[in-house]
Design a protein around this motif. Structure first.
Motif, PDB file in Angstrom:
ATOM      1  N   VAL A 165       0.865  -1.180   0.000  1.00  0.00           N
ATOM      2  CA  VAL A 165       0.000   0.000   0.000  1.00  0.00           C
ATOM      3  C   VAL A 165       0.902   1.230   0.000  1.00  0.00           C
ATOM      4  O   VAL A 165       1.755   1.384   0.850  1.00  0.00           O
ATOM      5  CB  VAL A 165      -0.921  -0.001   1.226  1.00  0.00           C
ATOM      6  N   GLY A 166       0.741   2.088  -0.977  1.00  0.00           N
ATOM      7  CA  GLY A 166       1.608   3.245  -1.087  1.00  0.00           C
ATOM      8  C   GLY A 166       2.613   3.139  -2.193  1.00  0.00           C
ATOM      9  O   GLY A 166       3.295   4.118  -2.521  1.00  0.00           O
ATOM     10  N   GLY A 167       2.745   1.929  -2.769  1.00  0.00           N
ATOM     11  CA  GLY A 167       3.618   1.798  -3.922  1.00  0.00           C
ATOM     12  C   GLY A 167       4.714   0.770  -3.762  1.00  0.00           C
ATOM     13  O   GLY A 167       4.647  -0.119  -2.920  1.00  0.00           O
ATOM     14  N   LEU A 168       5.757   0.939  -4.575  1.00  0.00           N
ATOM     15  CA  LEU A 168       6.871  -0.009  -4.623  1.00  0.00           C
ATOM     16  C   LEU A 168       7.937   0.417  -3.612  1.00  0.00           C
ATOM     17  O   LEU A 168       8.400   1.561  -3.626  1.00  0.00           O
ATOM     18  CB  LEU A 168       7.450   0.012  -6.031  1.00  0.00           C
ATOM     19  N   LYS A 169       8.323  -0.502  -2.732  1.00  0.00           N
ATOM     20  CA  LYS A 169       9.293  -0.156  -1.692  1.00  0.00           C
ATOM     21  C   LYS A 169      10.376  -1.222  -1.600  1.00  0.00           C
ATOM     22  O   LYS A 169      10.124  -2.399  -1.879  1.00  0.00           O
ATOM     23  CB  LYS A 169       8.594   0.001  -0.336  1.00  0.00           C
ATOM     24  N   ASP A 170      11.557  -0.797  -1.152  1.00  0.00           N
ATOM     25  CA  ASP A 170      12.696  -1.696  -0.953  1.00  0.00           C
ATOM     26  C   ASP A 170      12.756  -2.169   0.501  1.00  0.00           C
ATOM     27  O   ASP A 170      12.567  -1.369   1.430  1.00  0.00           O
ATOM     28  CB  ASP A 170      14.006  -0.993  -1.278  1.00  0.00           C
ATOM     29  N   TYR A 171      13.063  -3.448   0.665  1.00  0.00           N
ATOM     30  CA  TYR A 171      13.212  -4.016   1.993  1.00  0.00           C
ATOM     31  C   TYR A 171      14.509  -4.807   2.059  1.00  0.00           C
ATOM     32  O   TYR A 171      14.960  -5.378   1.058  1.00  0.00           O
ATOM     33  CB  TYR A 171      12.036  -4.930   2.331  1.00  0.00           C
ATOM     34  N   TRP A 172      15.096  -4.852   3.279  1.00  0.00           N
ATOM     35  CA  TRP A 172      16.339  -5.577   3.509  1.00  0.00           C
ATOM     36  C   TRP A 172      16.182  -6.566   4.651  1.00  0.00           C
ATOM     37  O   TRP A 172      15.474  -6.294   5.627  1.00  0.00           O
ATOM     38  CB  TRP A 172      17.472  -4.604   3.848  1.00  0.00           C
ATOM     39  N   GLY A 173      16.855  -7.691   4.535  1.00  0.00           N
ATOM     40  CA  GLY A 173      16.941  -8.622   5.631  1.00  0.00           C
ATOM     41  C   GLY A 173      18.006  -8.174   6.613  1.00  0.00           C
ATOM     42  O   GLY A 173      18.710  -7.193   6.402  1.00  0.00           O
ATOM     43  N   GLN A 174      18.131  -8.953   7.691  1.00  0.00           N
ATOM     44  CA  GLN A 174      19.060  -8.591   8.755  1.00  0.00           C
ATOM     45  C   GLN A 174      20.492  -8.996   8.439  1.00  0.00           C
ATOM     46  O   GLN A 174      21.428  -8.536   9.107  1.00  0.00           O
ATOM     47  CB  GLN A 174      18.616  -9.246  10.077  1.00  0.00           C
ATOM     48  N   GLY A 175      20.685  -9.831   7.454  1.00  0.00           N
ATOM     49  CA  GLY A 175      22.021 -10.266   7.071  1.00  0.00           C
ATOM     50  C   GLY A 175      22.383 -11.603   7.691  1.00  0.00           C
ATOM     51  O   GLY A 175      21.969 -11.921   8.811  1.00  0.00           O
ATOM     52  N   THR A 176      23.139 -12.388   6.940  1.00  0.00           N
ATOM     53  CA  THR A 176      23.619 -13.669   7.450  1.00  0.00           C
ATOM     54  C   THR A 176      25.102 -13.807   7.100  1.00  0.00           C
ATOM     55  O   THR A 176      25.509 -13.515   5.974  1.00  0.00           O
ATOM     56  CB  THR A 176      22.799 -14.847   6.890  1.00  0.00           C
ATOM     57  N   GLN A 177      25.894 -14.219   8.057  1.00  0.00           N
ATOM     58  CA  GLN A 177      27.343 -14.294   7.872  1.00  0.00           C
ATOM     59  C   GLN A 177      27.731 -15.559   7.115  1.00  0.00           C
ATOM     60  O   GLN A 177      27.295 -16.659   7.460  1.00  0.00           O
ATOM     61  CB  GLN A 177      28.058 -14.276   9.221  1.00  0.00           C
ATOM     62  N   VAL A 178      28.553 -15.377   6.092  1.00  0.00           N
ATOM     63  CA  VAL A 178      29.153 -16.498   5.368  1.00  0.00           C
ATOM     64  C   VAL A 178      30.665 -16.365   5.523  1.00  0.00           C
ATOM     65  O   VAL A 178      31.241 -15.339   5.153  1.00  0.00           O
ATOM     66  CB  VAL A 178      28.763 -16.488   3.885  1.00  0.00           C
ATOM     67  N   THR A 179      31.291 -17.384   6.072  1.00  0.00           N
ATOM     68  CA  THR A 179      32.729 -17.385   6.266  1.00  0.00           C
ATOM     69  C   THR A 179      33.330 -18.593   5.561  1.00  0.00           C
ATOM     70  O   THR A 179      32.916 -19.731   5.815  1.00  0.00           O
ATOM     71  CB  THR A 179      33.089 -17.434   7.755  1.00  0.00           C
ATOM     72  N   VAL A 180      34.264 -18.318   4.663  1.00  0.00           N
ATOM     73  CA  VAL A 180      34.931 -19.389   3.914  1.00  0.00           C
ATOM     74  C   VAL A 180      36.376 -19.445   4.404  1.00  0.00           C
ATOM     75  O   VAL A 180      37.162 -18.523   4.163  1.00  0.00           O
ATOM     76  CB  VAL A 180      34.877 -19.135   2.400  1.00  0.00           C
ATOM     77  N   SER A 181      36.698 -20.517   5.090  1.00  0.00           N
ATOM     78  CA  SER A 181      38.019 -20.618   5.707  1.00  0.00           C
ATOM     79  C   SER A 181      38.347 -22.072   6.005  1.00  0.00           C
ATOM     80  O   SER A 181      37.456 -22.875   6.309  1.00  0.00           O
ATOM     81  CB  SER A 181      38.053 -19.807   7.002  1.00  0.00           C
ATOM     82  N   SER A 182      39.622 -22.392   5.922  1.00  0.00           N
ATOM     83  CA  SER A 182      40.063 -23.737   6.268  1.00  0.00           C
ATOM     84  C   SER A 182      40.503 -23.789   7.731  1.00  0.00           C
ATOM     85  O   SER A 182      40.892 -24.841   8.227  1.00  0.00           O
ATOM     86  CB  SER A 182      41.205 -24.172   5.352  1.00  0.00           C
TER      87      SER A 182
END
Length: 119
Positions: A102-119
């Motif tokens: 309602v009100g039109g097209l809006k942008d939304y974001w998630g809270q973020g999720t950590q991705v760690t690539v490491s041996s």
């Protein structure tokens, strides 16, 4: 209220795979675009992949051939399958959606999720 809830991040060894999910919930008419961005320490947030209804998917050059974005329209969910992960893929991954409310097209974001690539 519209919410984007991400899941699937974690620690993985180089060459491994992870699958991220992002589900949109709340009151809205439809979703126009869903995508993934990432932000590594000390760097700006960058586009990883986006998927638009009725249009080709779009990927950052750095992930082409390794990552795949898909969606389940019935579940209002977007996925990011990440294969052949590299150390430079380490970042916080954010889901983004452009949604008709309602009100039109809006942008939304998630809270973020950590991705760690490491041996």
């Amino acid at each position: 209220q519209v919410r984007l809830v991400e899941s699937g991040g974690g620690l993985v060894q180089p060459g491994g795979s992870l699958r991220l999910s992002c589900a949109a919930s709340g009151s809205f008419f439809s979703i126009d675009v869903m995508g993934w961005y990432r932000q590594a320490p000390g760097k700006e947030r960058e586009l990883v992949a986006i998927i638009t209804r009725g249009a080709p998917t779009n990927y950052a050059d750095s992930v082409k051939g390794r990552f795949s974005i898909s969606e389940d329209n019935a579940k209002n969910t977007v996925y990011l399958q990440m294969n052949s992960l590299k150390a430079e893929d380490t970042a916080v991954y954010y889901c983004n959606a452009r949604i008709f409310v309602v009100g039109g097209l809006k942008d939304y974001w998630g809270q973020g999720t950590q991705v760690t690539v490491s041996s």
